[in-house]
Design a protein around this motif. Sequence first.
Motif, mmCIF file in Angstrom:
data_model
loop_
_atom_site.group_PDB
_atom_site.id
_atom_site.type_symbol
_atom_site.label_atom_id
_atom_site.label_comp_id
_atom_site.label_asym_id
_atom_site.label_seq_id
_atom_site.Cartn_x
_atom_site.Cartn_y
_atom_site.Cartn_z
ATOM 1 N N LEU A 1 6.541 -5.818 -1.662
ATOM 2 C CA LEU A 1 5.156 -5.694 -1.517
ATOM 3 C C LEU A 1 4.470 -6.780 -1.044
ATOM 4 C CD1 LEU A 1 4.418 -3.706 -4.875
ATOM 5 C CD2 LEU A 1 4.202 -2.809 -2.523
ATOM 6 N N ARG A 2 4.831 -7.792 -1.447
ATOM 7 C CA ARG A 2 4.185 -9.331 -1.052
ATOM 8 C C ARG A 2 4.459 -9.426 0.593
ATOM 9 N NH1 ARG A 2 7.328 -12.714 -4.552
ATOM 10 N NH2 ARG A 2 7.001 -14.448 -3.049
ATOM 11 N N CYS A 3 5.748 -9.132 0.973
ATOM 12 C CA CYS A 3 6.170 -9.243 2.279
ATOM 13 C C CYS A 3 5.463 -8.263 3.147
ATOM 14 C CB CYS A 3 7.613 -8.765 2.536
ATOM 15 S SG CYS A 3 8.379 -9.006 4.058
ATOM 16 N N LEU B 1 10.806 -0.243 1.881
ATOM 17 C CA LEU B 1 9.721 0.143 0.751
ATOM 18 C C LEU B 1 10.083 1.896 0.454
ATOM 19 C CD1 LEU B 1 6.267 -1.251 0.311
ATOM 20 C CD2 LEU B 1 7.904 -1.022 -1.390
ATOM 21 N N GLU B 2 10.022 2.556 1.452
ATOM 22 C CA GLU B 2 10.207 3.943 1.205
ATOM 23 C C GLU B 2 11.564 4.362 0.842
ATOM 24 O OE1 GLU B 2 8.465 7.845 3.667
ATOM 25 O OE2 GLU B 2 8.629 6.270 4.677
ATOM 26 N N LYS B 3 12.655 3.794 1.585
ATOM 27 C CA LYS B 3 13.916 3.966 1.307
ATOM 28 C C LYS B 3 14.133 3.561 -0.128
ATOM 29 C CE LYS B 3 18.475 3.218 3.359
ATOM 30 N NZ LYS B 3 19.129 2.464 4.587
ATOM 31 N N THR B 4 13.875 2.391 -0.624
ATOM 32 C CA THR B 4 14.059 1.800 -1.967
ATOM 33 C C THR B 4 13.403 2.952 -3.139
ATOM 34 O OG1 THR B 4 14.080 -0.298 -1.266
ATOM 35 C CG2 THR B 4 13.700 0.194 -3.445
ATOM 36 N N LEU B 5 11.995 3.364 -2.865
ATOM 37 C CA LEU B 5 11.296 4.149 -3.731
ATOM 38 C C LEU B 5 11.749 5.696 -3.562
ATOM 39 C CD1 LEU B 5 8.134 2.415 -3.255
ATOM 40 C CD2 LEU B 5 9.484 2.434 -5.425
ATOM 41 N N SER B 6 12.070 6.242 -2.597
ATOM 42 C CA SER B 6 12.613 7.507 -2.197
ATOM 43 C C SER B 6 13.838 8.148 -3.386
ATOM 44 C CB SER B 6 12.774 8.138 -1.116
ATOM 45 O OG SER B 6 13.774 7.095 -0.363
ATOM 46 N N GLY C 1 -3.513 -2.109 -0.527
ATOM 47 C CA GLY C 1 -4.455 -1.285 -0.193
ATOM 48 C C GLY C 1 -5.843 -1.484 0.610
ATOM 49 N N GLU C 2 -6.270 -2.706 0.170
ATOM 50 C CA GLU C 2 -7.588 -3.178 0.759
ATOM 51 C C GLU C 2 -7.293 -3.727 2.019
ATOM 52 O OE1 GLU C 2 -8.808 -6.513 -1.679
ATOM 53 O OE2 GLU C 2 -9.172 -5.017 -3.628
ATOM 54 N N ILE C 3 -6.096 -4.560 2.489
ATOM 55 C CA ILE C 3 -5.748 -4.899 3.796
ATOM 56 C C ILE C 3 -5.312 -3.891 4.820
ATOM 57 C CG2 ILE C 3 -3.966 -6.292 5.122
ATOM 58 C CD1 ILE C 3 -3.756 -7.884 2.457
ATOM 59 N N LEU C 4 -4.782 -2.564 4.051
ATOM 60 C CA LEU C 4 -4.195 -1.437 4.975
ATOM 61 C C LEU C 4 -5.507 -0.538 5.266
ATOM 62 C CD1 LEU C 4 -0.681 -0.771 3.583
ATOM 63 C CD2 LEU C 4 -1.286 -1.899 5.804
ATOM 64 N N ALA C 5 -6.548 -0.776 4.518
ATOM 65 C CA ALA C 5 -7.610 0.343 4.867
ATOM 66 C C ALA C 5 -8.073 0.109 6.087
ATOM 67 C CB ALA C 5 -8.672 -0.055 3.753
ATOM 68 N N ASN C 6 -8.145 -0.902 6.786
ATOM 69 C CA ASN C 6 -8.588 -1.096 8.149
ATOM 70 C C ASN C 6 -7.924 -0.866 9.346
ATOM 71 O OD1 ASN C 6 -11.041 -2.019 6.607
ATOM 72 N ND2 ASN C 6 -10.278 -4.028 6.374
ATOM 73 N N LEU C 7 -6.746 -0.625 8.991
ATOM 74 C CA LEU C 7 -5.318 -0.399 9.723
ATOM 75 C C LEU C 7 -5.725 0.904 10.777
ATOM 76 C CD1 LEU C 7 -2.764 -1.979 10.278
ATOM 77 C CD2 LEU C 7 -1.603 -0.031 8.833
ATOM 78 N N SER C 8 -5.670 0.453 12.149
ATOM 79 C CA SER C 8 -5.785 1.483 13.089
ATOM 80 C C SER C 8 -4.520 2.641 12.975
ATOM 81 C CB SER C 8 -6.094 1.001 14.351
ATOM 82 O OG SER C 8 -4.991 0.291 14.864
ATOM 83 N N ASN C 9 -3.519 2.174 12.772
ATOM 84 C CA ASN C 9 -2.171 2.921 13.170
ATOM 85 C C ASN C 9 -2.093 4.096 11.902
ATOM 86 O OD1 ASN C 9 0.487 4.124 13.149
ATOM 87 N ND2 ASN C 9 1.205 2.210 14.003
ATOM 88 N N PRO C 10 -2.691 5.209 12.046
ATOM 89 C CA PRO C 10 -2.433 6.286 11.041
ATOM 90 C C PRO C 10 -1.233 6.496 10.423
ATOM 91 C CG PRO C 10 -2.846 7.566 13.170
ATOM 92 C CD PRO C 10 -2.836 5.787 13.465
ATOM 93 N N GLN C 11 -0.026 6.493 11.132
ATOM 94 C CA GLN C 11 1.416 6.469 10.710
ATOM 95 C C GLN C 11 1.789 5.525 9.740
ATOM 96 O OE1 GLN C 11 4.463 6.742 14.031
ATOM 97 N NE2 GLN C 11 6.001 7.225 12.537
ATOM 98 N N SER D 1 -0.279 6.181 6.607
ATOM 99 C CA SER D 1 -0.003 7.364 5.674
ATOM 100 C C SER D 1 1.302 7.000 5.070
ATOM 101 C CB SER D 1 0.110 8.557 6.406
ATOM 102 O OG SER D 1 1.377 8.456 7.191
ATOM 103 N N GLN D 2 2.125 6.032 5.769
ATOM 104 C CA GLN D 2 3.321 5.674 5.265
ATOM 105 C C GLN D 2 3.228 4.628 3.836
ATOM 106 O OE1 GLN D 2 6.238 3.697 8.083
ATOM 107 N NE2 GLN D 2 7.882 4.346 6.984
ATOM 108 N N ALA D 3 2.381 3.926 4.013
ATOM 109 C CA ALA D 3 1.790 2.840 2.979
ATOM 110 C C ALA D 3 1.263 3.587 1.852
ATOM 111 C CB ALA D 3 1.005 1.946 3.404
#
Length: 989
Positions: free
Chosen positions: A132-134, A165-170, A200-210, A213-215
């Motif tokens: 998560l830090r990474c 992250l997704e691979k570990t948590l799935s 969540g705060e950092i990614l809120a402004n992210l333009s890449n929708p893919q 949604s992964q995050a």
Amino acid sequence: MKVVNLKQAILQAWKERWSDYQWAVNMKKFFPKGATWDILNLAEALLEQAMIGPSPNPLILSYLKYAISSQMVSYSSVLTAISKFDDFSRDLCVQALLDIMDMFCDRLSCHGKAEECIGLCRALLSALHWLLRCTAASAERLREGLEAGTPAAGEKQLAMCLQRLEKTLSSTKNRALLHIAKLEEASSWTAIEHCLLKLGEILANLSNPQLRSQAEQCGTLIRSIPTMLSMHSEQLHKTGFPTVHAVVLLEGTMNLTGETQPLVEQLMMVKRMQHIPTPLFVLEIWKACFVGLIESPEGTGELKWTAFTFLKIPQVLVKLKKYSHGDKDFTEDVNTAFEFLLKLTPLLDKADQRCNCDCTNFLLQECSKQGLLSEASMNNLMAKRKADREHAPQLKSDENANIQPNPGLILRAEPTVTNILKTMDADHSKSPEGLLGVLGHMLSGKSLDLLLAAAAATGKLKSFARKFINLNEFTTHRSEESTKAASVRALLFDISFLMLCHVAQTYGSEVILSESSAGGEVFFFETWMQTCMPEEGKILNPDHPCFRPDSTKVESLVALLNNSSEIKLVQMKWHEACLNISAAILEILNAWENGVLAFESIQKITDNIKGKVCSLAVCAVAWLVAHVRMLGLDEREKSLQMIRQLAGPLYSENTLQFYNERVVIMSSILEHMCADVLQQTATQIKFPSTGMDTMPYWNLLPPKRPIKEVLTDIFAKVLEKGWVDSRSIHIFDTLLHMGGVYWFCNNLIKELLKETRKEYTLRAVELLYSIFCLDMQQAALVLLGHILPGLLTDSSKWHSLMDPPGTALAKLAVWCALSSYSSHKGQASSRQKKRHREDIEDYISLFPLDDMQPSKLMRLLSSNEEDANILSSPTDRSMSSSLSASQLHTVNMRDPLNRVLANLFLLISSILGSRTAGPHTQFVQWFMEECVDCLEQGSRGSILQFMPFTTVSELVKVSAMSSPKVVLAITDLSLPLGRQVAAKAIAAL
């Protein structure tokens, strides 16, 4: 060996450019047996050397990958080493670490000791925090890159982080290990939650929708870890729930005076166990209420049901609302339930016809008043029902037009109860005439039964009865009085006495009897009721000292009854007359038997007894009923004739006020008192037509038929119909009284095991559970302590445990165990206190669990303990095969239910550990699956705490049970040992 030498060995390998295979062979030469690579921190040393420069050293990284693949180092040591790297600006190093994680993050395992498995949980938690830090650092760089116009590099790294992250948590297994780690290290979990917020705060402004949604998906998975066990799918394919229906019917028919909380808990238990959606759950409660109203016998029965439906059930729903997760949601659910209910037009029309009013309207108003429905919903539903009623067959006939509907009367009676209680609190000596006026009104028509039903449904009946006991006691203390005052005192004594007898017969004597503290004052009425009043299942001895008071007082009472034209009221001690009347009647009977008194004298005496106060007649008949039981067939005639004489009213103008009203109550009391003895002596006594309810549900069993036939017959009918009606409930209750709990449960379970149609077995379970609610505590003890062990240990009976009846029995056993365990800390309901217990053996000698006297089953298990190191660490090895969470929670093992559950789980443990498989093994699997299915999140102290820890490792060998969620569900994660057992079992999957 010191780490510095390890470092030298790594540097030498790098200088000489050893291949990974050559490196591993040489390492084993350098470091002979003894310390493991994890203790030497090999993974950390390799990473430290590989990450010295701006880019990672590929050769040393290849050594680490080889060490991971050949299991030289454990996954936990690699994850711990990775999570210590925190220079996220070095892209290539971070990417190399992510690649290493990719090798094994979705297939973690550990086959070592329990402590190593807990170590893996902690390492995975650290790795998740690092990821998560990474991810946050990569997202930050991407944002800066976007501002600077160079987004490509940052985006690639962020995508890599999110992918890991997704691979570990799935993986459910990983989430289960993280669930354990969260309980082990609460502070680390808090850090992860903070990290998630920041990300969540950092990614809120992210333009890449893919990427966004992964995050979000990863965030959802992390947030779901603490609630992994509470996700149950609700039953959406069913619309009828016979258990809810039967529980409500049972309560309305037999336990109106019961407190609401136990009913609420029982209903919630059924809702959870059967995963019933809230709207359908509320709908089923209403359906049961309407069916109860339609079925209820006329008179008191109907009033009781009306009070239950319109006063008690809204209160129950108010309490159920507290269990739901939001007020708004619950009001929505209640609204939906009413929408469904309005579609059941024939049911509502029939109820309206029975009650002579629009029942739904009253119910909607009551629910709105209690905050269960919004005003808009109420008006909308009322309009719909009104439109429906237009098309209904004519609901009001001319003869009914003048009859006031019961629901309206009951709802008006409820505030009246409160007012009467206030009136009764006043000082009786100040205005006895005023009080007599109030009581006179209560006696007219069906007012008394209306008020009692309203008081019973709102939990005020006990204080109502207490006030009347105090009033009755007040009338026993007399001072100088005028003739008028004496007649008022006589009437107050009589009315309070009759009312209390009526309450005891209608609602049970527990309502009257106070839990009197030691040395507290015992009132006359309580004493009389406990010793002299006949009740169902209570046999009185007519020669008991309580019927033989002071002989001089008896003689004067006999003289008074025999000689005077009527009893003088002034200075009369009514309570003493009531206590002496039994001995006086014996004297009079003897005189009549011996020809000393003629029949005319007897008539005069009985007229005197019932002429002024009816309570004297009630006391006389109470003794006569006990006396007749003891007489031979040819000796009963005169006693029965005397009962006949006392039962009829006195046609005289010289009676006290409210005589007719009092006679109505007296006749009802006498009819109840004599019912048993008249049935046994095949005698008929015509009680005056009282206008009150004759005895409903009396004498239900067909004569000259074996009770086993009656039981199988009635169960077959109920099963075919799919729901239990009030009459059947009463028949089952009578059979339970007659046959005893073991006979009752055993025969019903035999019927269940005969059933081979899947749909019918599931229906049978729902019905049997509700039938066992007649006395769930004892039924559960018999089922879990006698019937199940008998079936599981006798190989000749194993065939009966095949599917579908076996699955059904497992479900029933779990439901009974859970219900009984959750409620047995509370008090048994009044309904269950009356039950005789003599057919239940002493569970303490049957299932001894103390060290002094191990049970046969315990000895069998401990001698069979071959695999002593199932959990091979020092703490585990000391664990006996029977150590369970309940012992660590110091549960009281003197309690019969705890004892029975502990033994049942020991038996389950030995079946799983034995080398013989069969239907009984399959049954155990179904039993455990049902336990898991019915559990709620964090329910520490459930029945599974009695399961030995060693059972977990046996259970995961059964393919259907080898899932991480099952392991989490069956172990007590509030205990460190429970977490170790769970981690070990999950890590080995």
